[in-house]
Structures are given as structure tokens and as C-alpha cells.
Design a protein around this motif. Structure first.
Motif, PDB file in Angstrom:
ATOM      1  N   VAL A 121      -0.032  14.365   6.382  1.00  0.00           N
ATOM      2  CA  VAL A 121      -0.059  13.533   7.032  1.00  0.00           C
ATOM      3  C   VAL A 121      -0.267  12.298   6.747  1.00  0.00           C
ATOM      4  O   VAL A 121       0.871  11.535   5.822  1.00  0.00           O
ATOM      5  N   ALA A 122      -0.829  12.452   5.720  1.00  0.00           N
ATOM      6  CA  ALA A 122      -1.014  11.396   4.529  1.00  0.00           C
ATOM      7  C   ALA A 122      -0.193  11.601   3.131  1.00  0.00           C
ATOM      8  O   ALA A 122       0.530  10.021   2.981  1.00  0.00           O
ATOM      9  N   THR A 123       0.609  13.083   3.431  1.00  0.00           N
ATOM     10  CA  THR A 123       1.362  12.680   2.542  1.00  0.00           C
ATOM     11  C   THR A 123       2.997  12.785   2.239  1.00  0.00           C
ATOM     12  O   THR A 123       3.925  11.763   2.232  1.00  0.00           O
ATOM     13  N   VAL A 124       3.139  12.601   4.520  1.00  0.00           N
ATOM     14  CA  VAL A 124       4.474  12.231   4.620  1.00  0.00           C
ATOM     15  C   VAL A 124       3.861  10.209   5.103  1.00  0.00           C
ATOM     16  O   VAL A 124       4.982   9.842   4.316  1.00  0.00           O
ATOM     17  N   LEU A 125       2.943   9.163   4.587  1.00  0.00           N
ATOM     18  CA  LEU A 125       2.475   8.254   4.624  1.00  0.00           C
ATOM     19  C   LEU A 125       3.023   8.119   3.454  1.00  0.00           C
ATOM     20  O   LEU A 125       3.539   6.709   2.947  1.00  0.00           O
ATOM     21  N   TRP A 126       2.241   8.830   2.790  1.00  0.00           N
ATOM     22  CA  TRP A 126       2.398   8.784   0.890  1.00  0.00           C
ATOM     23  C   TRP A 126       4.174   8.189   0.790  1.00  0.00           C
ATOM     24  O   TRP A 126       4.618   7.174  -0.127  1.00  0.00           O
ATOM     25  N   VAL A 127       4.757   9.108   1.466  1.00  0.00           N
ATOM     26  CA  VAL A 127       6.415   9.163   0.311  1.00  0.00           C
ATOM     27  C   VAL A 127       7.589   7.886   1.341  1.00  0.00           C
ATOM     28  O   VAL A 127       8.147   7.829   0.768  1.00  0.00           O
ATOM     29  N   GLY A 128       6.554   8.251   2.410  1.00  0.00           N
ATOM     30  CA  GLY A 128       7.408   6.972   3.655  1.00  0.00           C
ATOM     31  C   GLY A 128       7.623   5.688   2.841  1.00  0.00           C
ATOM     32  O   GLY A 128       8.412   5.282   2.409  1.00  0.00           O
ATOM     33  N   THR A 129       6.109   5.243   2.352  1.00  0.00           N
ATOM     34  CA  THR A 129       5.786   4.066   1.784  1.00  0.00           C
ATOM     35  C   THR A 129       6.539   4.255   0.142  1.00  0.00           C
ATOM     36  O   THR A 129       7.554   3.200  -0.004  1.00  0.00           O
ATOM     37  N   LEU A 130       6.821   5.109  -0.351  1.00  0.00           N
ATOM     38  CA  LEU A 130       7.636   5.446  -1.499  1.00  0.00           C
ATOM     39  C   LEU A 130       8.970   5.153  -1.181  1.00  0.00           C
ATOM     40  O   LEU A 130       9.186   4.429  -2.895  1.00  0.00           O
ATOM     41  N   TYR A 131       9.542   5.512  -0.963  1.00  0.00           N
ATOM     42  CA  TYR A 131      11.091   5.461   0.012  1.00  0.00           C
ATOM     43  C   TYR A 131      11.468   3.501   0.328  1.00  0.00           C
ATOM     44  O   TYR A 131      11.973   3.449  -0.301  1.00  0.00           O
ATOM     45  N   TRP A 132      10.417   3.161   1.440  1.00  0.00           N
ATOM     46  CA  TRP A 132      10.612   2.247   1.583  1.00  0.00           C
ATOM     47  C   TRP A 132      10.778   1.319  -0.196  1.00  0.00           C
ATOM     48  O   TRP A 132      11.043  -0.112   0.320  1.00  0.00           O
ATOM     49  N   LYS A 133       9.782   1.254  -1.085  1.00  0.00           N
ATOM     50  CA  LYS A 133       9.517   0.691  -2.037  1.00  0.00           C
ATOM     51  C   LYS A 133      10.349   0.642  -2.673  1.00  0.00           C
ATOM     52  O   LYS A 133      11.865  -0.189  -3.556  1.00  0.00           O
ATOM     53  N   LEU A 134      10.866   2.305  -2.584  1.00  0.00           N
ATOM     54  CA  LEU A 134      12.242   2.643  -3.851  1.00  0.00           C
ATOM     55  C   LEU A 134      13.404   1.801  -3.350  1.00  0.00           C
ATOM     56  O   LEU A 134      14.593   1.253  -3.643  1.00  0.00           O
ATOM     57  N   HIS A 135      13.868   1.962  -2.180  1.00  0.00           N
ATOM     58  CA  HIS A 135      15.611   1.564  -1.098  1.00  0.00           C
ATOM     59  C   HIS A 135      14.935  -0.301  -1.341  1.00  0.00           C
ATOM     60  O   HIS A 135      16.367  -0.617  -1.749  1.00  0.00           O
ATOM     61  N   SER A 136      13.952  -0.783  -1.267  1.00  0.00           N
ATOM     62  CA  SER A 136      13.966  -2.296  -1.757  1.00  0.00           C
ATOM     63  C   SER A 136      14.288  -2.860  -2.634  1.00  0.00           C
ATOM     64  O   SER A 136      13.684  -4.070  -3.039  1.00  0.00           O
ATOM     65  N   LEU A 137      14.108  -2.254  -3.771  1.00  0.00           N
ATOM     66  CA  LEU A 137      14.291  -2.571  -5.154  1.00  0.00           C
ATOM     67  C   LEU A 137      15.169  -3.602  -5.537  1.00  0.00           C
ATOM     68  O   LEU A 137      14.457  -4.245  -6.921  1.00  0.00           O
ATOM     69  N   PRO A 138      16.508  -3.040  -5.339  1.00  0.00           N
ATOM     70  CA  PRO A 138      17.178  -3.988  -5.331  1.00  0.00           C
ATOM     71  C   PRO A 138      16.765  -5.503  -5.221  1.00  0.00           C
ATOM     72  O   PRO A 138      17.301  -6.109  -5.635  1.00  0.00           O
ATOM     73  N   GLU A 139      16.827  -5.568  -3.290  1.00  0.00           N
ATOM     74  CA  GLU A 139      16.668  -6.681  -3.048  1.00  0.00           C
ATOM     75  C   GLU A 139      15.206  -7.113  -3.734  1.00  0.00           C
ATOM     76  O   GLU A 139      15.309  -8.688  -4.187  1.00  0.00           O
ATOM     77  N   ARG A 140      14.323  -6.821  -3.846  1.00  0.00           N
ATOM     78  CA  ARG A 140      13.430  -7.157  -4.752  1.00  0.00           C
ATOM     79  C   ARG A 140      13.601  -8.082  -6.660  1.00  0.00           C
ATOM     80  O   ARG A 140      13.814  -9.206  -6.504  1.00  0.00           O
ATOM     81  N   MET A 141      14.423  -7.886  -6.666  1.00  0.00           N
ATOM     82  CA  MET A 141      14.931  -7.583  -8.385  1.00  0.00           C
ATOM     83  C   MET A 141      16.131  -8.849  -8.292  1.00  0.00           C
ATOM     84  O   MET A 141      16.740  -9.489  -9.014  1.00  0.00           O
ATOM     85  N   ALA A 142      16.989  -9.058  -6.676  1.00  0.00           N
ATOM     86  CA  ALA A 142      17.928 -10.265  -6.808  1.00  0.00           C
ATOM     87  C   ALA A 142      17.459 -11.369  -6.001  1.00  0.00           C
ATOM     88  O   ALA A 142      17.811 -11.796  -6.037  1.00  0.00           O
TER      89      ALA A 142
END
Length: 149
Positions: A37-58
Motif C-alpha cells: 500500500v505504501a509503495t503504490v501510494l508513493w509510486v502514484g505520487t511520483l507519477y502525478w509529479k512527473l506527469h505535471s512537470l511540463p505544466e509546472r515548467m510552463a
């Protein structure tokens, strides 16, 4: 027939911790469940942060560029086509030149020129320079030259 209390000589004297107990408690399964459960939550958070990277840069760029990057991010999220995310990332990395401000200035100038009709009396400036008959009173440069032909 009576069972003897003696252990078999080939049986181990100590069982490892991952073997479930006789009461049905499985310590390793509980630990691994919490870890999963902890790993799934951590990987999900990492995925969302990586996915929103272009928006945060722009975010610090122009509004139009930010909106295009955000739309590309949403398209990549819902279609699972990573090329849109890559395109959004590349667009966020590039500083687009500001074409809007000069074009707006040109459009405003052309509109002012179009509003000034030749032969019409010039509008009186509301203004700031002494009495109307004084030799220091000047007309603005825009109103001095109307006829370019």
C-alpha cells in the motif's frame, strides 16, 4: 495409540519468522500488505509529479503557451499516448517570442490612423500647454502630418 511428545530428529528446532503460526497469524503477509500500500501510494505520487512537470515548467511562461502545455498534458493523461507529454515538455522548455505585444501595438496604431480622417478638423488637445494662442502651444506630432500622399 498414544502420540509421543518427542520431536522427530529430522524436524527443525526453530521455524523462520515467515512461516505462519499455528493460530493463523501471518506476520510476513501483514508487513508485505503495508509495504505494498505504501509503495503504490508513493509510486502514484511520483507519477502525478512527473506527469505535471511540463505544466509546472510552463507556469512562468506566457498564458497561451501554458494553456497549450496543459492541454497536451491532459490529452496524454487520458489517451495514454506519451508523445503528447513529450511535446508538452518540449514546448515548456522553449521560450516562445512574444508576438502578441508588438502585434497589439501595430493594431492599435493602425486603428488610430484609420480613425483620423483627412480634412476633418483636428480634435483639440485637452491639455496641458498654456493658453491656446500662445506661441509655445504645439499640436501633437500625430496631428501634424495627416496627408502622406
Amino acid at each position: 495409540m498414544k502420540l509421543s511428545e518427542q520431536m522427530h530428529p529430522a524436524a527443525p528446532h526453530h521455524l523462520p519468522f515467515f512461516i505462519p503460526g499455528a493460530d493463523g497469524s501471518d506476520t510476513l503477509m501483514v508487513v508485505m500488505g503495508i509495504f505494498l500500500v505504501a509503495t503504490v501510494l508513493w509510486v502514484g505520487t511520483l507519477y502525478w509529479k512527473l506527469h505535471s512537470l511540463p505544466e509546472r515548467m510552463a507556469h512562468k511562461s506566457q498564458k497561451l503557451q501554458f494553456e497549450i502545455v496543459a492541454v497536451l498534458g491532459l490529452i496524454s493523461l487520458f489517451t495514454h499516448m506519451h508523445i503528447f507529454w513529450v511535446a508538452g515538455l518540449l514546448l515548456a522548455l522553449i521560450d516562445l517570442p512574444d508576438f502578441g505585444t508588438p502585434m497589439r501595438s501595430i493594431a492599435d496604431s493602425v486603428e488610430r490612423i484609420a480613425d483620423a480622417t483627412p480634412g476633418a478638423p483636428a480634435a483639440e488637445p485637452e491639455a496641458e500647454s498654456g493658453p491656446a494662442g500662445s506661441p509655445d502651444a504645439r499640436t501633437p506630432a500625430k496631428q501634424e502630418v495627416h496627408n502622406h500622399a
